[in-house]
Design an enzyme around this catalytic site. Structure first.
Site, PDB file in Angstrom:
ATOM      1  N   ARG A  29       0.770  -1.164  -0.049  1.00 13.83           N
ATOM      2  CA  ARG A  29       0.175   0.036  -0.052  1.00 13.83           C
ATOM      3  C   ARG A  29       0.896   1.365  -0.100  1.00 13.83           C
ATOM      4  O   ARG A  29       0.558   2.305  -0.725  1.00 13.83           O
ATOM      5  CB  ARG A  29      -1.060  -0.023   1.131  1.00 13.83           C
ATOM      6  CG  ARG A  29      -2.046  -1.265   1.208  1.00 13.83           C
ATOM      7  CD  ARG A  29      -3.381  -0.784   1.438  1.00 13.83           C
ATOM      8  NE  ARG A  29      -4.195  -1.929   0.831  1.00 13.83           N
ATOM      9  CZ  ARG A  29      -5.218  -2.371   1.621  1.00 13.83           C
ATOM     10  NH1 ARG A  29      -5.762  -1.735   2.492  1.00 13.83           N
ATOM     11  NH2 ARG A  29      -5.960  -2.979   0.844  1.00 13.83           N
ATOM     12  N   SER A  77      15.829 -21.360   2.277  1.00 15.40           N
ATOM     13  CA  SER A  77      16.339 -21.614   0.886  1.00 15.40           C
ATOM     14  C   SER A  77      17.647 -21.973   0.888  1.00 15.40           C
ATOM     15  O   SER A  77      18.659 -21.554   1.337  1.00 15.40           O
ATOM     16  CB  SER A  77      16.204 -20.587  -0.022  1.00 15.40           C
ATOM     17  OG  SER A  77      16.781 -21.054  -1.369  1.00 15.40           O
ATOM     18  N   ASP A 132      10.939 -15.452  17.438  1.00 17.44           N
ATOM     19  CA  ASP A 132      12.063 -15.566  18.604  1.00 17.44           C
ATOM     20  C   ASP A 132      12.490 -14.277  19.084  1.00 17.44           C
ATOM     21  O   ASP A 132      13.267 -14.428  20.036  1.00 17.44           O
ATOM     22  CB  ASP A 132      13.321 -16.433  18.028  1.00 17.44           C
ATOM     23  CG  ASP A 132      13.019 -17.790  17.650  1.00 17.44           C
ATOM     24  OD1 ASP A 132      12.078 -18.354  18.188  1.00 17.44           O
ATOM     25  OD2 ASP A 132      13.814 -18.399  17.038  1.00 17.44           O
ATOM     26  N   GLY A 190       3.371 -16.326  35.288  1.00 16.04           N
ATOM     27  CA  GLY A 190       3.652 -16.411  36.675  1.00 16.04           C
ATOM     28  C   GLY A 190       4.350 -17.767  36.975  1.00 16.04           C
ATOM     29  O   GLY A 190       3.939 -18.599  37.961  1.00 16.04           O
ATOM     30  N   GLU A 227      13.534 -24.018  24.184  1.00 14.01           N
ATOM     31  CA  GLU A 227      13.736 -25.034  23.181  1.00 14.01           C
ATOM     32  C   GLU A 227      15.615 -25.152  23.059  1.00 14.01           C
ATOM     33  O   GLU A 227      16.112 -26.268  23.212  1.00 14.01           O
ATOM     34  CB  GLU A 227      13.410 -24.789  21.896  1.00 14.01           C
ATOM     35  CG  GLU A 227      13.528 -25.636  21.028  1.00 14.01           C
ATOM     36  CD  GLU A 227      13.248 -25.125  19.552  1.00 14.01           C
ATOM     37  OE1 GLU A 227      12.626 -23.895  19.348  1.00 14.01           O
ATOM     38  OE2 GLU A 227      13.260 -25.515  18.523  1.00 14.01           O
TER      39      GLU A 227
HETATM   40  O1  F6P Z   1      10.750 -19.277  13.694  1.00 10.24           O
HETATM   41  C1  F6P Z   1      11.741 -19.630  14.543  1.00 10.24           C
HETATM   42  C2  F6P Z   1      11.608 -21.006  15.310  1.00 10.24           C
HETATM   43  O2  F6P Z   1      10.385 -20.943  15.505  1.00 10.24           O
HETATM   44  C3  F6P Z   1      12.304 -21.412  16.281  1.00 10.24           C
HETATM   45  O3  F6P Z   1      12.141 -20.882  17.533  1.00 10.24           O
HETATM   46  C4  F6P Z   1      12.417 -22.947  16.025  1.00 10.24           C
HETATM   47  O4  F6P Z   1      13.250 -23.524  16.714  1.00 10.24           O
HETATM   48  C5  F6P Z   1      12.337 -22.942  14.759  1.00 10.24           C
HETATM   49  O5  F6P Z   1      11.737 -21.942  14.288  1.00 10.24           O
HETATM   50  C6  F6P Z   1      11.487 -24.253  14.239  1.00 10.24           C
HETATM   51  O6  F6P Z   1      11.892 -24.071  12.659  1.00 10.24           O
HETATM   52  P1  F6P Z   1      11.138 -25.263  11.805  1.00 10.24           P
HETATM   53  O7  F6P Z   1       9.562 -25.098  11.795  1.00 10.24           O
HETATM   54  O8  F6P Z   1      11.698 -25.012  10.246  1.00 10.24           O
HETATM   55  O9  F6P Z   1      11.272 -26.510  12.292  1.00 10.24           O
END
Ligand code: F6P
Length: 327
Positions: A29, A77, A132, A190, A227
């Protein structure tokens, strides 16, 4: 004076993030307002390499501001990491007479953009789009606010059952290299503790603290794990605790990709709109090889080089505050 830019491309790349559609809408836009023609590139850099391109106008981006995911699709990619891949991508840009590119994504997206800018005569600006929040040069990335709201909502539900059964729950949230989602989810829900890659917590000490709290009648506990936590994910930590203290009823849940979907929050829509608008303004000023961000609510430009190489970590005082508020 150089001529005004007339044709630009826009793509989303890497992991999708709620708000990416709002960013593309703002790019289209704003460009339309300045009589700039916009091309949407499907599936990130792969679409650039394969010529998977569609013209976009105001109408194409109607009714998408509230939608999660990315209507342009996305990809990580592998081909764009190669010299040949980037050469093909530049040939596509030339074939469409595209003079400027807006890329929405995270670290991998910026790394590709940086190489493309260095190797070819093309203007590229970046918009931080990743749940993230781990991009240097902006306080918040597009998608983070939605992701933590989703995670907090999920933790609230686990709280009900944890409370009913007097259980300890280890709840894992996304963040491969970063603890932002975990830290903000922990504060917002919390939680009793948070385990993130940027800050080590001794598991034994943590359980001893839980037991002390138990004597004060704190009978259930929620622990949020990023994670990327160094000493294990939710399943690993719950197993360790059960092995060390068989009397503790510990459970594990991984929230997973649930956090990447859903309608973007108002904050994410506004941030995406601001950055999409400013990305076109930046291209109009012939700015290239830079990412946009908002720092203390002010627009900030950061070179791709810095955005890729400098780390943004959760503030120490937020980590300390989470600890103080938790027990
Ligand atoms: O987008 C970032 C993220 O969500 C990370 O926190 C996570 O480790 C990763 O992507 C997972 O990626 P994919 O869906 O490609 O496994």
């Amino acid at each position: 004076m150089s001529e005004k830019i007339k044709r630009i491309g826009v793509l989303t790349s890497g992991g999708d993030a709620p708000g990416m559609n709002a960013a593309v809408r703002a790019v289209v836009r704003t460009a339309g307002y300045h009589d700039i023609k916009v091309f949407g590139i499907n599936r990130g850099y792969d679409g650039l390499i394969n010529g998977d391109i569609i013209p976009l106008n105001r109408g194409n981006v109607a009714n998408i501001i509230h939608r999660g995911g990315t209507f342009l699709k996305t990809a990580r990619s592998d081909d764009f990491r190669t010299i040949e891949g980037r050469k093909k991508a530049f040939e596509t840009l030339n074939a469409y007479d595209i003079e400027g590119l807006v890329v929405v994504g995270g670290n991998g997206t910026y790394t590709g953009a940086n190489l493309l800018c260095k190797e070819y005569d093309i203007k590229v600006v970046g918009i931080p789009g990743t749940i993230d929040n781990d991009i240097y040069g902006t306080d918040f990335t597009i998608g983070f606010d939605t992701a933590i709201n989703t995670a907090v909502e999920a933790v609230d539900k686990i709280r009900d059952t944890a409370d009913s059964h007097n259980r300890l729950f280890f709840i894992e949230v996304m963040g491969r290299h970063s603890g932002y989602i975990a830290l903000h989810t922990a504060i917002g829900s919390g939680a009793s503790a948070v385990f993130i890659p940027e800050h080590d917590v001794d598991l034994g000490k943590f359980v001893e603290n839980l037991k002390k709290a138990g004597r004060r009648n704190k009978l259930f506990n929620l622990v949020i794990i990023a994670e990327g936590n160094k000493n294990g994910g939710a399943y690993e930590l719950s197993k360790k605790v059960k092995d060390m203290y068989p009397e503790i009823d510990a459970k594990a849940t991984i929230i997973g990709h649930l956090q990447r979907g859903g309608s973007p929050t108002a904050n994410d829509r506004v941030l995406a709109s601001q950055l999409g608008y400013e990305a076109v303004n930046a291209l109009l000023k012939n700015i290239s090889n830079h990412a946009l961000g908002l720092v203390s609510n002010e627009l900030k430009l950061t070179s791709f080089e810095d955005a890729i190489s400098l780390r943004k970590d959760p503030e120490k005082n937020m980590i300390e505050m989470a600890e103080i508020l938790s027990m």
